[in-house]
Design a protein around this motif. Structure first.
Motif, PDB file in Angstrom:
ATOM      1  N   PRO A 103       0.813  -1.224   0.000  1.00 21.48           N
ATOM      2  CA  PRO A 103       0.000   0.000   0.000  1.00 21.48           C
ATOM      3  C   PRO A 103       0.847   1.274   0.000  1.00 21.48           C
ATOM      4  CG  PRO A 103       0.088  -0.924   2.203  1.00 21.48           C
ATOM      5  CD  PRO A 103       0.825  -1.873   1.310  1.00 21.48           C
ATOM      6  N   PHE A 104       0.273   2.334  -0.567  1.00 28.01           N
ATOM      7  CA  PHE A 104       0.957   3.610  -0.681  1.00 28.01           C
ATOM      8  C   PHE A 104       0.142   4.716  -0.025  1.00 28.01           C
ATOM      9  CE2 PHE A 104       2.254   1.391  -4.704  1.00 28.01           C
ATOM     10  CZ  PHE A 104       3.596   1.239  -4.398  1.00 28.01           C
ATOM     11  N   GLY A 105       0.861   5.781   0.323  1.00 21.37           N
ATOM     12  CA  GLY A 105       0.200   7.024   0.709  1.00 21.37           C
ATOM     13  C   GLY A 105      -0.180   7.121   2.178  1.00 21.37           C
ATOM     14  N   ALA A 247       3.423   5.914  -8.049  1.00 26.65           N
ATOM     15  CA  ALA A 247       2.951   5.906  -6.658  1.00 26.65           C
ATOM     16  C   ALA A 247       4.070   6.041  -5.625  1.00 26.65           C
ATOM     17  CB  ALA A 247       2.094   4.661  -6.350  1.00 26.65           C
ATOM     18  N   VAL A 248       5.304   6.251  -6.086  1.00 34.09           N
ATOM     19  CA  VAL A 248       6.412   6.395  -5.124  1.00 34.09           C
ATOM     20  C   VAL A 248       7.184   7.711  -5.305  1.00 34.09           C
ATOM     21  CG1 VAL A 248       6.703   3.931  -4.690  1.00 34.09           C
ATOM     22  CG2 VAL A 248       7.920   4.970  -6.614  1.00 34.09           C
ATOM     23  N   GLY A 249       6.567   8.671  -5.981  1.00 31.30           N
ATOM     24  CA  GLY A 249       7.186   9.997  -6.063  1.00 31.30           C
ATOM     25  C   GLY A 249       8.218  10.176  -7.159  1.00 31.30           C
ATOM     26  N   PHE A 250       8.333   9.233  -8.078  1.00 38.17           N
ATOM     27  CA  PHE A 250       9.327   9.374  -9.143  1.00 38.17           C
ATOM     28  C   PHE A 250       8.743   9.915 -10.447  1.00 38.17           C
ATOM     29  CE2 PHE A 250      11.581   5.404  -7.255  1.00 38.17           C
ATOM     30  CZ  PHE A 250      12.134   6.184  -6.251  1.00 38.17           C
ATOM     31  N   GLN A 255       1.699  15.580  -9.045  1.00 42.72           N
ATOM     32  CA  GLN A 255       2.021  16.805  -8.324  1.00 42.72           C
ATOM     33  C   GLN A 255       0.817  17.705  -8.173  1.00 42.72           C
ATOM     34  OE1 GLN A 255       5.872  18.824  -9.142  1.00 42.72           O
ATOM     35  NE2 GLN A 255       5.971  17.156 -10.614  1.00 42.72           N
ATOM     36  N   HIS A 259       2.902  19.470  -3.279  1.00 41.48           N
ATOM     37  CA  HIS A 259       2.719  18.095  -2.810  1.00 41.48           C
ATOM     38  C   HIS A 259       2.771  17.069  -3.932  1.00 41.48           C
ATOM     39  CE1 HIS A 259       1.384  20.095   0.804  1.00 41.48           C
ATOM     40  NE2 HIS A 259       0.406  20.678   0.145  1.00 41.48           N
ATOM     41  N   PHE A 260       3.169  15.868  -3.554  1.00 44.35           N
ATOM     42  CA  PHE A 260       2.971  14.701  -4.408  1.00 44.35           C
ATOM     43  C   PHE A 260       1.820  13.938  -3.766  1.00 44.35           C
ATOM     44  CE2 PHE A 260       6.660  14.191  -7.276  1.00 44.35           C
ATOM     45  CZ  PHE A 260       7.431  15.246  -6.845  1.00 44.35           C
ATOM     46  N   LYS A 263       2.706  10.342  -2.209  1.00 46.80           N
ATOM     47  CA  LYS A 263       3.466  10.128  -0.973  1.00 46.80           C
ATOM     48  C   LYS A 263       3.127  11.112   0.134  1.00 46.80           C
ATOM     49  CE  LYS A 263       7.476  12.658  -2.617  1.00 46.80           C
ATOM     50  NZ  LYS A 263       8.835  12.720  -3.059  1.00 46.80           N
TER      51      LYS A 263
END
Ligand SMILES: Cc1cc2nc3c(=O)[nH]c(=O)nc-3n(C[C@H](O)[C@H](O)[C@H](O)COP(=O)(O)OP(=O)(O)OC[C@H]3O[C@@H](n4cnc5c(N)ncnc54)[C@H](O)[C@@H]3O)c2cc1C
Ligand code: SF4
Ligand code: SF4
Lengths: 282, 376
Positions: A103-105, A247-250, A255, A259-260, A263
């Motif tokens: 899971p993310f976020g 989902a991991v800011g790359f 954006q 903020h992203f 993440k």
């Protein structure tokens, strides 16, 4: 060579899950129960978090976890079929595979809300990411104050979790209010946008924390109404949505000003993004 | 950090340096002339370097010109940056095979490769690498592909001794003086004392490589000439006033200048492709004709495309105005909130390679000056 053992640190590698159940919620929305193909994998998550779900040969997309966080042998998602990938997802059959990352976020402030009243405001599919939080509150009923659920959908047939909504309302100290934009014959409940429900809500602003998820326009109106009702901006949380590829800011797609969403969100304290919500084409 | 014990290498030692690095297992990447530009590519020997060439740059214009001397690093920066090697334009993340109704991930692509030696990195480019480090390694998640390439890289910085008309690193605080982040740093010196390089080391690896070369201790004259060279590069015609720039851009989300620039911008995405810090990517799944084999590729993407911000129902940023504003505001403002530094290092590439010559320094200036119609 890395086999999909589930023991890997690369956040870009999907883990194999299989579909165990598909339940129809509305004409275009289905709830899928997935279980890991490697049984040792436990699926712990915080209410409000999301996964990246991948259908072989179709693509990958962000979907919130909508199941009970106490059940760690599965991951449950409620998906509305709106395009190619979501269509493929809801048409998966029992036994077929789905790749899962996450899971993310960030999650809903379940801890910070302890000892306080919880106000859940959802629009449409927005109830899905809030359901795990509702489960958590109801399972730990004594840890929280009153639970208020305000839910709006376009029409009666687009209401999610209808049986559960009725069951939740039977809990003590719990009020569930439902409204639809267009009622039609046979609908005897409220008609109107979700903000019209506030006048029926038994709401005490001071000890309350509000959590809001729905279309952006709806969240703009609801946050304003919550402020009018006396909630401070620090006690209002919203969940945002943007295009996401990693989902991991790359990948940069999600954006939202500074903020992203993947993440730093999707759940934000309203105070963090209040100024951004008003900006068109941000 | 440049050790004070500086040495001097004759120009003949450069070929030897390339040889030593190759022998140590590096693939040496350096500047070379191709298709009318100085680009970074595999260099086999000093012969491949752009001896006697310089670049002339203006908004929307780049031209190679002969120099009066045979300087090997007598240009500013070309269209490419080292991100071509550290954060490649295309990588396969993994592949998968269908197995009945389900699938198996076969491999992920952190493929064993020779580490790169980057020959000729400028101060602004080292700053750009540090910016990408913060994005891809030092935030919440590490990108294993970047990590592997970055960790192995040997960096030979070369001081600028002249700036292009599009450079504005001095105002961004990223150059022209190289001050860290290298294994070796060279300053090219040409004069009565001959064609030579002042060299300093920045790491143990750098010291190891230097001991294999024929270096002599530097004299005071060598050092003075090197300092004068960097001083010359400090003379730049463009600049950005960065005071309060974050607040300036946040405050001017609505400003007529955005419409003005949007009327010129082609949303071609060139600026994001040449920018050494732009990191955005997209992923694409490709399935072979049998449908049993799938691959996930990651490719550079750009906030100038309409699809970049697509969510069900439509793109968030449909207008050119919103997309240019996103790019510039991200570079110069939100980047600071996200990663603690500016996303622009002042290399000037986006100015040179914009087909219509849009100049980020001028756009910032116009917003700062206020003007109602947004005209400069
Ligand atoms: C954090 C988060 C949580 C979400 N949770 C849910 C959920 O619980 N249930 C649900 O039904 N939907 C959810 N969504 C929305 C869902 O991801 C989109 O509906 C889905 O991506 C549409 O894909 P598609 O291919 O079917 O549609 P198309 O319209 O054909 O989209 C094409 C492609 O665009 C991208 N895209 C389109 N819409 C979105 C979007 N809203 N967000 C990100 N990328 C998008 C995807 O890459 C997609 O494959 C969530 C989105 C986010 C960001
Ligand atoms: S924004 Fe332009 S000047 Fe700044 S680093 Fe990127 S390409 Fe160079
Ligand atoms: S600013 Fe120039 S390079 Fe960038 S998208 Fe617009 S036209 Fe293309």
């Amino acid at each position: 060579m890395i086999m999909a053992t589930g023991i890997t640190t690369d956040p870009m590698l999907p883990q194999p899950y299989s579909v165990r159940d598909v339940a129809k919620e509305t004409p275009d929305t289905f709830t899928l129960r997935l279980e890991p193909e490697i049984a040792v994998n436990r699926s712990s998550f915080q209410p409000g978090q999301f996964s990246m779900l991948w259908v072989f040969g179709v693509g990958e997309l962000p979907i919130s976890i909508s199941g009970d966080p106490a059940l760690q042998d599965r991951l449950v998602y409620t998906v509305r079929s709106v395009g190619q990938a979501t269509h493929a997802l809801v048409n998966r059959r029992v036994g077929e595979g789905v790749g899962v990352r996450g899971p993310f976020g960030t999650g809903w402030p379940a801890e910070a809300a302890r000892g306080r009243d919880v106000i859940v405001v959802a629009g449409g599919i927005g109830l899905a990411p809030l359901r795990p939080l509702i489960y958590q509150v109801l399972q730990n009923r004594d840890d929280y104050g009153r639970l208020l659920i305000l839910y709006g959908a376009r029409s009666p047939r687009e209401l999610l979790y209808r049986k559960e909504l009725a069951a939740w309302a039977r809990n003590r100290e719990t009020q569930v209010l439902v409204t639809v934009d267009y009622g039609g014959l046979g609908w005897r409940g409220h008609v109107g946008v979700v903000t019209t429900l506030f006048k029926y809500a038994r709401l005490q602003p001071a000890p309350a924390v509000a959590m809001v998820c729905g279309p952006e326009i709806m969240m703009r109106f609801v946050t304003r109404e919550l402020e009018n009702q006396g909630l401070s901006r620090d006690n209002i949380y919203v969940s945002m949505e943007r295009n996401m590829k990693c989902a991991v800011g790359f990948c940069g797609h999600c954006q939202y000003g500074p903020h992203f969403i993947c993440k730093d969100g999707p759940v934000f304290r309203y105070e963090q993004i209040r100024n951004l919500l008003e900006k068109y084409e941000l | 950090m440049a050790h004070r014990s500086e040495h001097v290498l004759g120009v003949d030692q450069l070929g030897k340096l390339i040889g030593v690095l190759a022998r140590k297992g590096y693939e040496v990447i350096g500047p070379t002339v191709r298709d009318g530009a100085i680009v970074y590519d595999h260099v086999e020997s000093a012969e491949d370097l752009p001896a006697g060439w310089t670049d002339e740059q203006e908004p929307g214009r780049y031209r190679l010109k002969r120099r009066e001397d045979m300087a090997l690093f007598g240009y500013a920066v070309g269209p490419q940056s080292w991100k071509k090697y550290m954060h490649p334009a295309e990588v396969r993340l993994w592949s998968a095979e269908r197995q009945g109704g389900t699938f198996r991930i076969l491999n992920n692509e952190v493929k064993p490769q020779r580490p790169h030696a980057l020959l000729g990195a400028r101060a602004c480019e080292l700053a750009a690498i540090a910016v990408q480090d913060r994005v891809l390694l030092e935030d919440k998640y590490r990108d294993p592909i970047y990590d592997q390439r970055r960790e192995g890289a040997f960096i030979i910085a070369v001081q600028c001794t002249q700036a292009a008309a599009t450079c504005f690193c001095a105002s961004m605080g990223t150059g022209p003086q190289v001050s860290g982040g290298f294994d070796l740093v060279l300053t090219e010196l040409i004069g009565p004392e001959g064609h030579r390089f002042l060299v300093a080391t920045g790491s143990d690896r750098g010291v190891e490589v230097l001991t294999e070369l024929e270096a002599v201790p530097a004299t005071e004259e060598d050092r003075q000439q090197a300092e004068a060279g960097v001083e010359a590069a400090r003379q730049q015609v463009r600049s950005i006033d960065t005071t309060g720039i974050k607040e300036l851009l946040y405050k001017n989300f609505e400003h007529p200048r955005w419409d003005n620039v949007a009327s010129r911008c082609l949303t071609c995405a060139n600026c994001t492709m040449v920018c050494p810090t732009c990191f955005c990517t997209s992923v694409e799944d490709v399935t072979d004709i049998t449908g049993d084999h799938a691959e996930r590729w990651r490719r550079w993407d750009s906030c100038f495309t309409q699809s970049f911000s697509y969510i069900h129902g439509g793109s968030v940023r449909t207008s050119a105005k919103a997309r240019y504003r996103q790019w510039m505001t991200h570079k110069l403002a939100s980047w600071i909130d996200q990663f603690g530094s500016s996303g622009c290092v002042g290399c000037g590439r986006c100015i040179t390679w914009c087909p219509v010559g849009i100049d980020i320094t001028e756009e910032v200036g116009a917003i700062r000056d206020g003007g109602k119609d947004g005209n400069p």
